[in-house]
Write a protein that holds these residues in place. Structure first.
Motif, short mmCIF file in Angstrom:
data_model
loop_
_atom_site.label_atom_id
_atom_site.label_comp_id
_atom_site.label_asym_id
_atom_site.label_seq_id
_atom_site.Cartn_x
_atom_site.Cartn_y
_atom_site.Cartn_z
N VAL A 30 0.84 -1.21 0.00
CA VAL A 30 0.00 0.00 0.00
C VAL A 30 0.87 1.25 0.00
N VAL A 31 1.89 1.27 0.85
CA VAL A 31 2.79 2.42 0.91
C VAL A 31 3.43 2.67 -0.45
N ASP A 32 3.90 1.59 -1.09
CA ASP A 32 4.55 1.74 -2.40
C ASP A 32 3.58 2.22 -3.46
N GLU A 33 2.35 1.70 -3.45
CA GLU A 33 1.35 2.12 -4.44
C GLU A 33 1.04 3.61 -4.30
N LEU A 34 0.91 4.07 -3.08
CA LEU A 34 0.58 5.47 -2.87
C LEU A 34 1.74 6.39 -3.21
N LYS A 35 2.97 5.89 -3.11
CA LYS A 35 4.13 6.69 -3.51
C LYS A 35 4.13 6.96 -5.01
N GLU A 36 3.46 6.10 -5.78
CA GLU A 36 3.41 6.26 -7.23
C GLU A 36 2.50 7.41 -7.65
#
Length: 628
Positions: free
Chosen positions: A527-533
Motif C-alpha cells: 500500500v505504501v509503495d502504491e501510494l508513492k506512485e
C-alpha cells in the motif's frame, strides 16, 4: 460417416430429418456437417471440424434457409462432451404480422429481436385491449418472449416438457406481477398461448427503449474503440442503481436468475433497467437436456441455483465489467486474498485510473464474487459497501435520514406486527444514540458487523482529518481485518480524500513467528509503495507506516493496558477506537469512546512517543527480512 461422428449421432438421435449445417468462406470449400432439429438454436460439432470452421470467419453459416454471420458466432466447449463443441445462433419462429392473443390484449409481431439460450424475443404492437387490462393500450409497443424447445424430444417427452413449463410459467407469472410498480425493471404485462405445434406459452413485457449496457458503454466510454472500464463516479452511479433495483426485486420475493450486461438496458434518463424477468421458468423447464452455456456463464454463481446469493454474485460480475470492460473470472479462486489479487491485477491492467481513485472497487467486487458463504449476503449489503467507499456523506444527509425515519414509521399504518418489530429496532437505535451522546459506542457481534462498522467509521475523514493508530499484527489476521481487506482499502481512500493516516506497528519476537506475519507486513508495504506512485494532486493526504520493536513482555503489557488503539480526528472531534480479542486472538469487539473522560489527550501523547521511536516501514522490512 466416420466412427467418431457415428457415435455422436447415436448420442443425439434426431427427432426430425437431418438438416445440413454448412460453413463456407471465400477461400476454401464449404464444410458440410449434419446437425439436427432447427428448434435447438444450436449445433454440436466434432472437434475435428473446429479448426476449419474457426478459419471460415469471412463466410456464412447456413442452417436450412437461415444464414448467420460467422463473426457473430462463439465456439465454446460443449459442457457435457469433451470431443465436440457447440455453436449457438439465432433464428426466428414467428414471421412479421403474426397475430397473438393474450389474456388481456391482442398483439401483432413486428420484428424478431434475437434468441438466447432459452427463449426468442420479438417486438410487437398491441392491436386491441380488454377493459380489465392494466398497463396496456392500443398501439403500445411491447416485448414478447417465446420459449425455445428442447432438441430431439419424442412426442411423449415433448408433452412432459410443455406440462412442466405450464406449471413453472404459472408460478413465474405470479412472481412477476409483484414487480408491477418497481422502477427500472421491464414490467410483466400479459401472457398467452401460441397456438402452434407444439402449443407454446408466451409472456408480454414492457418495451424499454435504449441500448444494452454493452452497447451503451462501448458507445460512450470506449477509448480508441475499446471499453476498459468506468471512472470512479460513474462506476458508483451505475453500480448503486443496479444494486437498488435488485434489492427492490428481492424485497418482492422475486429472483431474477440471469443478471448480466445483455439483460440490462440503459434508458433515456441514462439509468440501467433490468430486463428478461421470467425466462428462468423457460430455462428451468429445459433442465439438463439443453444446458448450453452462453456468454453469460461467467456471471452465474458456481452453485448454479436461483437464489438471492446467485443474483448478488451476478451483480458482482456486472460490477467487474463496469470496472474493467471484461467478464468476471471464469473460475474465481476460492481463497479470498487470491480472488482479490486477481481482480486487482485486472483493474490495474485495464482501468488503473479507477484503482488509483478508489481501490474500494476491488473489495466490493471481490465480496460479491466469493464462492463461499462469505459472499455479501444481499443486495443491500452491496449498496452499503458502495456507499461506504464512494459516497460523500454530509451532516445534511444525517439530518434527513433521521427525519425520514419518522416518515417511514408513519407509513406502517395499522399493521400491528410490523409496528411492534419496528418499535424494537427503533428502541435499539434510541439506546445507541443515548450511548453516543455520552461518548460511547460499541461494535459487538459477528465478524462481518465488526469489520463493516470499523470500515465505515473512517468514511467521514477528509482534508486535514487524521487517523493515528498503534496497531498489533493480530488485528490484521485473516479472521480479523485481513491482510488485504476492506479496512485497509478504506485507509487509502481516506488518504486520497486528504486525510493524514499514520500507523505504528508494535512488533514482538513472538509476532515474527506467526504464520501470517510476513504477509501482513508485505501488504502494508505494498500500500505504501502504491501510494508513492501517485502524483501530489492524486494524494492530497498521506499514508505512513512505522514499526516499533518491543520485547514479548512489553507487548503483553501494551495489550493489557489497551495502548494499541486508533484515534479518529475530524476537526475538533476526537474518537478513540479500542479493539478487544478472544483467547484465540479473534476480534470480539471494537469500542469507540469520545470526550475527556476517556483521556484522549493522553492517547495522542502515547502515539507521538511511539511514532518518534519507530522505524519507517520500508527501512524496517529491509533489515528484518534481509532484503538488501
Amino acid at each position: 460417416m466416420d466412427s467418431e461422428r457415428q457415435g455422436w449421432v447415436e448420442r443425439y438421435p434426431p427427432r426430425a430429418t437431418h438438416i445440413p449445417f454448412c460453413f463456407s468462406s471465400c477461400d476454401e470449400a464449404a464444410i458440410n456437417v449434419e446437425s439436427y432439429d432447427a428448434s435447438i438454436r444450436a449445433a454440436r460439432f466434432s472437434l475435428t471440424e473446429q479448426a476449419r470452421i474457426a478459419n471460415a470467419t469471412s463466410g456464412k453459416a447456413t442452417f436450412g434457409q437461415i444464414k448467420v454471420n460467422l463473426n457473430d458466432i462463439e465456439l465454446p466447449d460443449c459442457p457435457d462432451r469433451k470431443d465436440c463443441f457447440v455453436i449457438t445462433y439465432k433464428t426466428s419462429r414467428l414471421n412479421e404480422r403474426t397475430p397473438l392473443q393474450g389474456a388481456y390484449a391482442s398483439y401483432e409481431i413486428e420484428k424478431f429481436k434475437g434468441a438466447g439460450r432459452s427463449a426468442e424475443t420479438y417486438k410487437a404492437r398491441v392491436t386491441s385491449v380488454r377493459a380489465e387490462a392494466r398497463g396496456l393500450s392500443k398501439d403500445q409497443p411491447v416485448i414478447i418472449k417465446i420459449p425455445l424447445l428442447i432438441p430431439n424430444l419424442g412426442d411423449e417427452k415433448l408433452r412432459e416438457f410443455t406440462t412442466k413449463l405450464q406449471g413453472l410459467f404459472t408460478r413465474e407469472e405470479m412472481n412477476l406481477r409483484r414487480l408491477a410498480n418497481v422502477d427500472c425493471v421491464a414490467n410483466f404485462l400479459d401472457s398467452g398461448v401460441l397456438q402452434q405445434v407444439p402449443t407454446t406459452l408466451f409472456m408480454v413485457q414492457k418495451l424499454v427503449d435504449g441500448p444494452s449496457l454493452y452497447e451503451y458503454l462501448e458507445n460512450n466510454y470506449a477509448d480508441n474503440g475499446v471499453f476498459t472500464g468506468l471512472p470512479s463516479e460513474e462506476f458508483y452511479r451505475f453500480g448503486r442503481a443496479l444494486g437498488s433495483t435488485i434489492r427492490e426485486v428481492h424485497s418482492k420475493l422475486v429472483i431474477h436468475g440471469d443478471v448480466w450486461p445483455e439483460n440490462i438496458l440503459v434508458n433515456e434518463s441514462k439509468q440501467p433497467v433490468l430486463i428478461d424477468f421470467g425466462q428462468a421458468a423457460f430455462r428451468e423447464a429445459m433442465g439438463d437436456d439443453a444446458q448450453i452455456e452462453g456468454r453469460n456463464r461467467r456471471y452465474i454463481a458456481p452453485e448454479k441455483t436461483r437464489s438471492v446469493g446467485g443474483d448478488v454474485y451476478s451483480l458482482g460480475g456486472v460490477l467487474h465489467y463496469l470496472a474493467t470492460g471484461e467478464n468476471p473470472p471464469e473460475e474465481p479462486p476460492e481463497a479470498i486474498d487470491d480472488l482479490k489479487d486477481e481482480i486487482t491485477r485486472t483493474i490495474r491492467r485495464r482501468n488503473d485510473r479507477l484503482y488509483k481513485e478508489n481501490r474500494g472497487a476491488v473489495d466490493v467486487i471481490a465480496r460479491c464474487l466469493r464462492v463461499s458463504e462469505q459472499r455479501t449476503a444481499h443486495a443491500h449489503g452491496v449498496i452499503e459497501e458502495l456507499d461506504t467507499f464512494f459516497a460523500t456523506p454530509s451532516q445534511a444527509e444525517l439530518s434527513r435520514a433521521v427525519t425520514d425515519l419518522g416518515i417511514e414509521g408513519e407509513q406502517l399504518g395499522n399493521n400491528q406486527l410490523f409496528r411492534w418489530m419496528a418499535s424494537l429496532r427503533v428502541d435499539a437505535l434510541r439506546t445507541a444514540l443515548s450511548d453516543m451522546a455520552s461518548g460511547v459506542y460499541d461494535l459487538v457481534g459477528d465478524h462481518e458487523l465488526i469489520v463493516a462498522g470499523l470500515t465505515q467509521s473512517m468514511r467521514l475523514l477528509g482534508p486535514r482529518d487524521q487517523y493515528l493508530t498503534i496497531s498489533v499484527p493480530r488485528i490484521w489476521r485473516p479472521d480479523n481485518l485481513g491482510v488485504n481487506g476492506r479496512f485497509l482499502s478504506m485507509n487509502t481512500v481516506a488518504a486520497k480524500r486528504g486525510a493524514v493516516v499514520r500507523r505504528v506497528f508494535v512488533i514482538t519476537p513472538a509476532d515474527r513467528k506467526e504464520a501470517n506475519f510476513r504477509r501482513i507486513m508485505d501488504s502494508q508495504k505494498r500500500v505504501v509503495d502504491e501510494l508513492k506512485e501517485l502524483k501530489d494532486e492524486e494524494l492530497p493526504g498521506s499514508y505512513e507506516v512505522r514499526v516499533l520493536d518491543v520485547s514479548n513482555e512489553k507487548g503483553d503489557e501494551i495489550l493489557k493496558r489497551g495502548d494499541h488503539f486508533g484515534l479518529l480526528v475530524k476537526g475538533k472531534d476526537e474518537i478513540a477506537v479500542f479493539a478487544e480479542y478472544r483467547k484465540n486472538g479473534s476480534l470480539s469487539a471494537v469500542r469507540f469512546r469520545a470526550g475527556q473522560n476517556f483521556g484522549l489527550s493522553d492517547r495522542r501523547e502515547v502515539f507521538e512517543r511511539c511514532w518518534n521511536k519507530a522505524t519507517p516501514l520500508t527501512d524496517w522490512i529491509e533489515l528484518a527480512f534481509d532484503l538488501k
